[in-house]
Design an enzyme around this catalytic site. Structure first.
Site, short mmCIF file in Angstrom:
data_model
loop_
_atom_site.label_atom_id
_atom_site.label_comp_id
_atom_site.label_asym_id
_atom_site.label_seq_id
_atom_site.Cartn_x
_atom_site.Cartn_y
_atom_site.Cartn_z
N GLY A 284 75.23 105.98 7.43
CA GLY A 284 74.68 104.65 7.28
C GLY A 284 73.19 104.65 7.58
CD GLN B 290 68.74 103.61 11.42
OE1 GLN B 290 69.53 103.24 10.57
NE2 GLN B 290 68.95 104.69 12.16
CG HIS C 82 75.44 102.04 14.31
ND1 HIS C 82 75.54 102.96 15.35
CD2 HIS C 82 74.27 102.32 13.70
CE1 HIS C 82 74.47 103.74 15.35
NE2 HIS C 82 73.68 103.38 14.35
CD GLU C 83 73.90 101.60 9.87
OE1 GLU C 83 72.72 101.39 10.17
OE2 GLU C 83 74.45 102.71 9.98
CB CYS D 262 71.90 106.33 16.25
SG CYS D 262 70.71 105.23 15.47
CG LEU D 263 70.73 109.08 10.71
CD1 LEU D 263 70.50 108.61 9.27
CD2 LEU D 263 70.93 110.58 10.76
CG HIS E 36 69.97 100.19 13.47
ND1 HIS E 36 69.20 100.73 14.47
CD2 HIS E 36 70.88 101.14 13.15
CE1 HIS E 36 69.65 101.96 14.75
NE2 HIS E 36 70.67 102.23 13.97
O1 GNR Z 1 75.28 108.83 10.70
C1 GNR Z 1 75.72 108.03 11.53
N1 GNR Z 1 76.93 108.26 12.10
C2 GNR Z 1 77.61 107.33 12.86
C3 GNR Z 1 78.71 107.77 13.58
C4 GNR Z 1 79.45 106.89 14.35
C5 GNR Z 1 79.08 105.55 14.39
C6 GNR Z 1 77.97 105.10 13.70
C7 GNR Z 1 77.24 105.98 12.93
S1 GNR Z 1 75.88 105.42 12.04
C8 GNR Z 1 74.90 106.86 11.94
C9 GNR Z 1 73.72 106.64 11.02
C10 GNR Z 1 72.78 105.62 11.65
O2 GNR Z 1 72.06 105.85 12.58
N2 GNR Z 1 72.81 104.42 11.17
O3 GNR Z 1 72.05 103.46 11.70
NI NI Z 2 71.78 104.03 13.77
#
Ligand code: GNR
Ligand code: NI
Length: 180
Positions: free
Chosen positions: A46, A51, A133-134, A91-92, A137
């Site tokens: 995601g 980001q 999660h997104e 999270c990236l 952000h």
């Molecule tokens: O790549 C991602 N893996 C992930 C694993 C578990 C829960 C959420 C994520 S999102 C993350 C990519 C990211 O940072 N998205 O904002």
């Molecule tokens: Ni993230």
């Protein structure tokens, strides 16, 4: 298509609150293509526009096994349902950090697609987690906000030491952090 730079915590720009997209035009669909390319290259499941330093409410997600089912959400509005579950999240914007986070096990989400058309979705499993999660952000939140101050501080220092994150807006001058 273009690869975009992903901001790394504690970059203050991750705190920007994204604004709704008013018109889904060519520029928005180009941005979605670039975000998708960036997400796949990372690789991640995601990516939120926040980001890549774009303050617009746009998210791309692909939780499929073969990474061939891109989903774009413009102006997503999730409603959490179901019980709370704890999942190990990455999270990236926090490379190498994996922590357990509690979220709703299911979400209903309404959004616009890449074509500008409204849709609704009932998500479960990893997709439900990823949507929450997104959207965090887009609201300037990262998962370390759910941790204690002590743990958050350790992660902040670790990322600053690795020299990828910055707490300066310019991102140019990185303070050195003593290795204690
Ligand atoms: O790549 C991602 N893996 C992930 C694993 C578990 C829960 C959420 C994520 S999102 C993350 C990519 C990211 O940072 N998205 O904002
Ligand atoms: Ni993230």
């Amino acid at each position: 298509m273009a690869l975009l730079d992903i901001l790394v915590y504690p970059d203050p720009r991750l705190r920007n609150k994204a604004l709704p997209v008013e018109t889904v035009d060519k520029a928005i669909s180009q941005l979605i293509d670039d975000m998708a390319q960036t997400m796949y290259a990372a690789p991640g499941i995601g990516l939120a526009a926040t980001q890549v330093n774009v303050a617009k409410r746009i998210v791309v997600i692909d939780t499929s096994e073969n990474q061939d089912q891109l989903q774009a959400f413009i102006n997503p509005v999730p409603t959490g349902t179901g019980e709370q579950v704890e999942t190990e999240e990455g999270c990236l914007s926090l490379p190498g950090v994996i922590v357990p986070v509690k979220r709703h096990s299911e979400v209903r989400v309404s959004a616009l697609g890449k074509d500008g058309k409204p849709f609704e979705l009932h998500a479960t499993g990893l997709l439900a987690i990823c949507i929450q999660h997104e959207v965090d952000h887009l609201d300037g939140k990262v998962f370390v906000d759910y941790l204690s101050q002590l743990k958050r501080d350790r992660i902040r220092k670790q990322l600053l030491r690795e020299g990828r994150g910055s707490d300066k807006s310019s991102g140019q001058h990185k303070e050195s952090v003593p290795a204690i």
